[in-house]
Scaffold this active site. Structure first.
Site, PDB file in Angstrom:
ATOM      1  CG  MET A  32     -13.793  -4.250  11.716  1.00 34.62           C
ATOM      2  SD  MET A  32     -14.646  -5.353  10.792  1.00 34.62           S
ATOM      3  CE  MET A  32     -14.654  -5.607  10.265  1.00 34.62           C
ATOM      4  CG  HIS A  36      -2.669  -7.592   9.284  1.00 34.28           C
ATOM      5  ND1 HIS A  36      -2.785  -6.805   8.476  1.00 34.28           N
ATOM      6  CD2 HIS A  36      -3.825  -8.417   9.287  1.00 34.28           C
ATOM      7  CE1 HIS A  36      -3.560  -6.863   7.650  1.00 34.28           C
ATOM      8  NE2 HIS A  36      -4.792  -7.569   8.286  1.00 34.28           N
ATOM      9  CG  HIS A  39      -5.298  -3.538  10.349  1.00 36.32           C
ATOM     10  ND1 HIS A  39      -4.366  -4.500  10.291  1.00 36.32           N
ATOM     11  CD2 HIS A  39      -5.742  -3.214   9.955  1.00 36.32           C
ATOM     12  CE1 HIS A  39      -5.903  -5.545  10.416  1.00 36.32           C
ATOM     13  NE2 HIS A  39      -6.488  -4.474  10.117  1.00 36.32           N
ATOM     14  N   GLY A 148      -7.204   0.647   3.024  1.00 31.04           N
ATOM     15  CA  GLY A 148      -6.460  -0.455   2.423  1.00 31.04           C
ATOM     16  C   GLY A 148      -6.626  -1.561   0.669  1.00 31.04           C
ATOM     17  CB  VAL A 177       0.438  -5.730   3.542  1.00 30.45           C
ATOM     18  CG1 VAL A 177       1.593  -6.426   3.718  1.00 30.45           C
ATOM     19  CG2 VAL A 177       0.844  -3.870   3.388  1.00 30.45           C
TER      20      VAL A 177
HETATM   21  P1  AMP Z   1     -10.416  -4.330   8.838  1.00 30.37           P
HETATM   22  O1  AMP Z   1      -9.372  -3.932  10.113  1.00 30.37           O
HETATM   23  O2  AMP Z   1     -10.335  -6.118   7.858  1.00 30.37           O
HETATM   24  O3  AMP Z   1     -11.778  -3.890   8.349  1.00 30.37           O
HETATM   25  O4  AMP Z   1      -9.419  -3.107   7.738  1.00 30.37           O
HETATM   26  C1  AMP Z   1      -9.001  -1.681   8.416  1.00 30.37           C
HETATM   27  C2  AMP Z   1      -8.212  -0.838   7.145  1.00 30.37           C
HETATM   28  O5  AMP Z   1      -7.079  -2.045   6.570  1.00 30.37           O
HETATM   29  C3  AMP Z   1      -9.115  -1.537   5.641  1.00 30.37           C
HETATM   30  O6  AMP Z   1      -8.982  -0.106   4.982  1.00 30.37           O
HETATM   31  C4  AMP Z   1      -8.373  -1.982   4.750  1.00 30.37           C
HETATM   32  O7  AMP Z   1      -8.698  -2.473   3.690  1.00 30.37           O
HETATM   33  C5  AMP Z   1      -7.335  -2.489   5.360  1.00 30.37           C
HETATM   34  N1  AMP Z   1      -6.098  -3.498   4.987  1.00 30.37           N
HETATM   35  C6  AMP Z   1      -6.169  -4.726   5.364  1.00 30.37           C
HETATM   36  N2  AMP Z   1      -5.143  -5.918   5.047  1.00 30.37           N
HETATM   37  C7  AMP Z   1      -4.484  -5.214   4.415  1.00 30.37           C
HETATM   38  C8  AMP Z   1      -3.948  -5.872   3.508  1.00 30.37           C
HETATM   39  N3  AMP Z   1      -3.382  -6.276   3.528  1.00 30.37           N
HETATM   40  N4  AMP Z   1      -3.094  -4.470   3.164  1.00 30.37           N
HETATM   41  C9  AMP Z   1      -3.683  -3.417   2.771  1.00 30.37           C
HETATM   42  N5  AMP Z   1      -4.659  -2.734   4.125  1.00 30.37           N
HETATM   43  C10 AMP Z   1      -5.406  -3.742   4.804  1.00 30.37           C
END
Ligand code: AMP
Length: 260
Positions: A32, A36, A39, A148, A177
């Site tokens: 989304m 960071h 991602h 993640g 992470v």
């Molecule tokens: P989001 O942008 O929050 O929808 O996350 C996109 C993808 O990145 C999802 O599969 C999350 O689980 C993964 N993700 C977000 N934060 C982390 C993190 N700190 N460590 C590992 N994967 C992450």
């Protein structure tokens, strides 16, 4: 900049079919945005396991059950693109809502997985997630997709969706992470004050101590820093037993989990 931006489903499908005809594999990282290092670890893993890496950036309205959260979701597309380029991502797919909705969706029975923990506190969330991920999979036709473990329940939900629909896509989980104090990296962390962001490291410390202490001790510790707990729950996914936590800190909703 080597990273190429794609905005329409049609363009993406043309690009992907060209690579597939040439025997290349596609690794896909749905996000989304407001990217960071969490991602980036998905992008790096995708890079190591596939020929071409596509990251999508789409803030999916149907998975938000709180309009405020949706409206305040942080955005910085220019920075996102720089980060993706630095991490050698090949394509960034940034569709608008009507592009996404041009792909027919499917309703998928999640066998109750969407009713516990996150599903209980965010009704409709996982239906929104599977709807958009299914559409993104249709647009991108990846060989492997990366998710993640930060959103471990989501990873399990996607795995279930792929099994139920018999999609020819391998789902790969990537470890969480964390910031230097242990706080799981999240796009939402910028909404915390610097002081709260530092103190929020205690969430991970409390989870890590769970095995040595009682659930009550961990709950007390979380409440002591002002974390408004929604749930602290052990859950077994397949053979992996984990401890899950969710709550709000300074009005920001945070989740985390550890393997037990
Ligand atoms: P989001 O942008 O929050 O929808 O996350 C996109 C993808 O990145 C999802 O599969 C999350 O689980 C993964 N993700 C977000 N934060 C982390 C993190 N700190 N460590 C590992 N994967 C992450």
């Amino acid at each position: 900049m080597n990273l190429k931006e794609v905005n329409t489903v049609k363009d993406l499908q043309t690009i992907v079919s060209h690579y597939k005809l040439n025997g290349k594999t596609i690794g896909f990282v749905p996000t989304m945005g407001f990217l960071h290092q969490g991602h980036m670890s998905l992008v790096q893993k995708a890079k190591s396991q596939s020929d071409i890496v596509i990251t999508s950036i789409y803030i999916n309205p149907t998975q938000f059950n709180d309009l405020n959260d949706f409206n305040n979701y942080p955005k910085d597309l220019e920075r996102d693109k720089e980060l993706l380029n630095d991490n050698e991502c090949d394509y960034v797919f940034i569709p608008n809502q009507s592009e996404i909705e041009s792909i027919p969706s499917k309703s998928i029975q999640l066998d109750g997985l969407d009713k516990v923990m996150e599903g209980r506190y965010r009704p409709g969330h996982f239906q929104g997630v599977v709807e958009v991920v299914y559409r993104l999979f249709e647009a991108c036709k990846p060989d492997i997709a990366f998710f993640g473990e930060k959103d471990f329940q989501q990873l399990m939900v996607i795995q279930k969706m792929v099994e139920k629909l018999n999609l020819p896509i391998q789902i790969e989980g990537v470890p969480i992470v964390r910031e230097s104090n242990g706080l799981a990296m999240s796009s939402r962390n910028v909404r915390l004050s610097p002081k709260a962001r530092e103190k929020a490291g205690a969430i991970y410390t409390a989870l890590a101590e769970y095995k040595l202490k009682s659930k009550q001790d961990v709950t007390k510790r979380l409440e002591k820093i002002g974390f408004e707990l929604e749930y602290l729950e052990e859950y077994n996914f397949n053979s992996s037993k984990r401890l899950f936590v969710a709550g709000t800190y300074e009005g920001v909703r945070l989740i985390d989990n550890v393997e037990l």
